[in-house]
Design a protein around this motif. Structure first.
Motif, PDB file in Angstrom:
ATOM      1  N   THR A  50       0.799  -1.234   0.000  1.00  0.00           N
ATOM      2  CA  THR A  50       0.000   0.000   0.000  1.00  0.00           C
ATOM      3  C   THR A  50       0.829   1.280   0.000  1.00  0.00           C
ATOM      4  O   THR A  50       0.289   2.358  -0.210  1.00  0.00           O
ATOM      5  N   LYS A 130      -6.092   0.167  -1.225  1.00  0.00           N
ATOM      6  CA  LYS A 130      -5.229  -0.982  -0.935  1.00  0.00           C
ATOM      7  C   LYS A 130      -5.128  -1.217   0.570  1.00  0.00           C
ATOM      8  O   LYS A 130      -5.103  -2.355   1.036  1.00  0.00           O
ATOM      9  N   PHE A 131      -5.089  -0.126   1.336  1.00  0.00           N
ATOM     10  CA  PHE A 131      -5.044  -0.242   2.794  1.00  0.00           C
ATOM     11  C   PHE A 131      -6.295  -0.955   3.311  1.00  0.00           C
ATOM     12  O   PHE A 131      -6.206  -1.890   4.110  1.00  0.00           O
TER      13      PHE A 131
END
Length: 137
Positions: A50, A130-131
């Protein structure tokens, strides 16, 4: 930007290097510090999937007014100016150590001002989508 020769290193070594590079900065934030204590592998996945590095020059814009916010920034060094659209032109100086746009981790967001570099600036960039994918696991 990645160093081309790093592509030839074993994947596990690149993974460890990214963790070593990014974890100390992320751990300055209470959320990431607690994550590292609770689930070290999740923290490693955050570092590897990320986070990216970004360098910008004086006069470059980090984000525009009204742009869709999708990234959180950890300012490593440099100086930037933030101008909120309702501030009557008042500039807020932002310096190394600042965390910028944390709200994108939790909520959709549109930038309410613009951020410009006034000196060479280095940042870590955390992609919010993405996190969220990592922490859903």
């Amino acid at each position: 930007a990645d160093i081309p020769a790093f592509r030839f290193l074993p994947e596990q070594l690149r993974f460890q290097m990214r963790c070593e590079m990014f974890t100390p900065t992320l751990m300055l934030h209470p959320l990431f510090r607690e994550m590292a204590l609770a689930d070290n592998m999740a923290m490693a996945r955050i570092c590897c999937s990320t986070v990216a590095e970004l360098a910008i020059r004086p006069g470059e814009e980090l984000f525009p007014l009204g742009g869709q916010a999708t990234k959180m920034f950890f300012m490593l060094s440099g100086t930037m100016e933030y101008v909120h659209h309702m501030s009557d032109g008042i500039h807020t100086t932002v310096q190394g150590g600042a965390r910028i746009c944390e709200v994108v981790l939790w909520s959709p967001w549109e930038h309410q001002g613009r951020m410009l570099a006034t000196a060479s600036t280095e940042l870590l960039v955390l992609d919010s989508a993405k996190f969220r994918a990592v922490v859903k696991r």
